[in-house]
Scaffold this active site. Structure first.
Site, PDB file in Angstrom:
ATOM      1  N   ASP A   1       0.816   2.667  -4.174  1.00 22.24           N
ATOM      2  CA  ASP A   1      -0.141   1.652  -3.722  1.00 22.24           C
ATOM      3  C   ASP A   1      -1.373   2.311  -3.103  1.00 22.24           C
ATOM      4  O   ASP A   1      -1.259   3.163  -2.219  1.00 22.24           O
ATOM      5  CB  ASP A   1       0.540   0.739  -2.699  1.00 22.24           C
ATOM      6  CG  ASP A   1      -0.268  -0.525  -2.425  1.00 22.24           C
ATOM      7  OD1 ASP A   1      -1.410  -0.405  -1.953  1.00 22.24           O
ATOM      8  OD2 ASP A   1       0.251  -1.626  -2.671  1.00 22.24           O
TER       9      ASP A   1
ATOM     10  N   CYS B   1       4.823  -4.676  -1.015  1.00 20.25           N
ATOM     11  CA  CYS B   1       4.875  -3.790  -2.180  1.00 20.25           C
ATOM     12  C   CYS B   1       4.923  -4.598  -3.478  1.00 20.25           C
ATOM     13  O   CYS B   1       5.818  -5.427  -3.685  1.00 20.25           O
ATOM     14  CB  CYS B   1       6.104  -2.897  -2.082  1.00 20.25           C
ATOM     15  SG  CYS B   1       6.329  -1.788  -3.488  1.00 20.25           S
TER      16      CYS B   1
ATOM     17  N   ARG C   1      -3.430   1.314  -1.040  1.00 20.47           N
ATOM     18  CA  ARG C   1      -3.713   0.978   0.364  1.00 20.47           C
ATOM     19  C   ARG C   1      -2.934   1.848   1.344  1.00 20.47           C
ATOM     20  O   ARG C   1      -3.155   1.770   2.556  1.00 20.47           O
ATOM     21  CB  ARG C   1      -3.384  -0.496   0.619  1.00 20.47           C
ATOM     22  CG  ARG C   1      -4.197  -1.472  -0.204  1.00 20.47           C
ATOM     23  CD  ARG C   1      -3.589  -2.864  -0.145  1.00 20.47           C
ATOM     24  NE  ARG C   1      -2.275  -2.904  -0.784  1.00 20.47           N
ATOM     25  CZ  ARG C   1      -1.496  -3.984  -0.814  1.00 20.47           C
ATOM     26  NH1 ARG C   1      -1.898  -5.097  -0.227  1.00 20.47           N
ATOM     27  NH2 ARG C   1      -0.326  -3.948  -1.417  1.00 20.47           N
TER      28      ARG C   1
ATOM     29  N   HIS D   1       6.747   0.124   1.871  1.00 19.44           N
ATOM     30  CA  HIS D   1       5.777  -0.651   2.659  1.00 19.44           C
ATOM     31  C   HIS D   1       5.927  -2.121   2.353  1.00 19.44           C
ATOM     32  O   HIS D   1       6.224  -2.517   1.226  1.00 19.44           O
ATOM     33  CB  HIS D   1       4.339  -0.188   2.372  1.00 19.44           C
ATOM     34  CG  HIS D   1       3.879  -0.468   0.973  1.00 19.44           C
ATOM     35  ND1 HIS D   1       3.161  -1.591   0.636  1.00 19.44           N
ATOM     36  CD2 HIS D   1       4.042   0.225  -0.180  1.00 19.44           C
ATOM     37  CE1 HIS D   1       2.884  -1.573  -0.667  1.00 19.44           C
ATOM     38  NE2 HIS D   1       3.417  -0.482  -1.186  1.00 19.44           N
TER      39      HIS D   1
ATOM     40  N   CYS E   1       5.042   5.091  -2.061  1.00 17.62           N
ATOM     41  CA  CYS E   1       4.577   4.217  -3.132  1.00 17.62           C
ATOM     42  C   CYS E   1       3.168   4.616  -3.578  1.00 17.62           C
ATOM     43  O   CYS E   1       2.379   5.135  -2.778  1.00 17.62           O
ATOM     44  CB  CYS E   1       4.585   2.769  -2.648  1.00 17.62           C
ATOM     45  SG  CYS E   1       4.114   1.577  -3.926  1.00 17.62           S
TER      46      CYS E   1
END
Length: 229
Positions: A45, A102, A47, A99, A43
């Protein structure tokens, strides 16, 4: 704002100085070639850092990231990455990693018109439709959300396995193997969903078998005829 932008170059300078201090030939080696054994599809993302959470070094991991780690066969970006990784880099493992928490999965669970995101999220909503009975039976919203994250990884793994380049390379060389993971940001742990790659491949091949071309069978025969070391 300019200061926060300039700090990126300052960080780069510190990073390259630290690498040269460790190994004066670091960048000479790095620029020569790449031979990763792993393709990581994750992803976007901010983080979730693939290399950091696995302790991998530059050159050890080939990475593709998008919203909610989707492998849509109409998306030229993901399919080109997979084909290049399989045919040219000859990776041994393809990892699809979602994750918990998400945002893309959460958006797909929301009955709302999200404009240009709609076609992308439709792939995830299709995952919900395929597993609606199981998901609707989960009364805890957070657990239902987490389970959709897992099921999305599972279905994206299947989409990878459907690809001709993956099937053909596996038929000839017995790799790559496809794996499904979830990263739990709440604990820092990687969870292996233990996707049964060989069973999935066998189950879908009645419909998605793309390995019957003459050149694939010829290449397999040539490999079998070569003397083993």
């Amino acid at each position: 704002m300019q200061k926060s932008y300039n700090v990126l170059f300052e960080n780069n300078k510190k990073w390259l100085e630290s690498k040269l201090a460790e190994n004066k030939d670091f960048f000479t080696t790095l620029s020569a070639t790449q031979t990763p054994e792993y393709l990581y599809i994750g992803c976007s993302d901010s983080r979730v850092s693939a290399e950091e959470m696995m302790g991998m070094k530059p050159g050890e991991l080939f990475v593709h990231r998008n919203i909610a780690n989707v492998v849509n066969t109409l998306d030229m970006s993901s399919t080109a990455v997979i084909q290049y990784a399989v045919e040219h880099l000859q990776v041994k493992h393809i990892i699809v990693c979602g994750h918990y928490g998400c945002g893309g999965i959460k958006a797909a669970m929301t009955p709302e018109d999200l404009g240009l995101l709609n076609p992308w999220l439709r792939t995830i909503r299709d995952v919900y439709r395929l597993h609606q009975g199981e998901l609707d039976a989960i009364t805890d919203e957070q657990k239902r959300y987490d389970r959709l994250v897992e099921l999305n990884v599972q279905e994206q793994c299947i989409n990878v396995i459907k690809m001709a380049s993956v099937q053909e390379e596996y038929l000839v060389d017995e790799y790559p193997v496809v794996h499904g993971w979830v990263f739990d940001m709440r604990t820092g742990k990687i969870i292996d969903l233990e996707i049964d790659f060989e069973k999935i491949l066998k189950d879908i091949q009645k419909i998605y078998n793309l390995t019957n071309s003459n050149w694939v069978m010829s290449r397999k025969k040539n490999n079998a005829d070569e003397p083993h070391q």
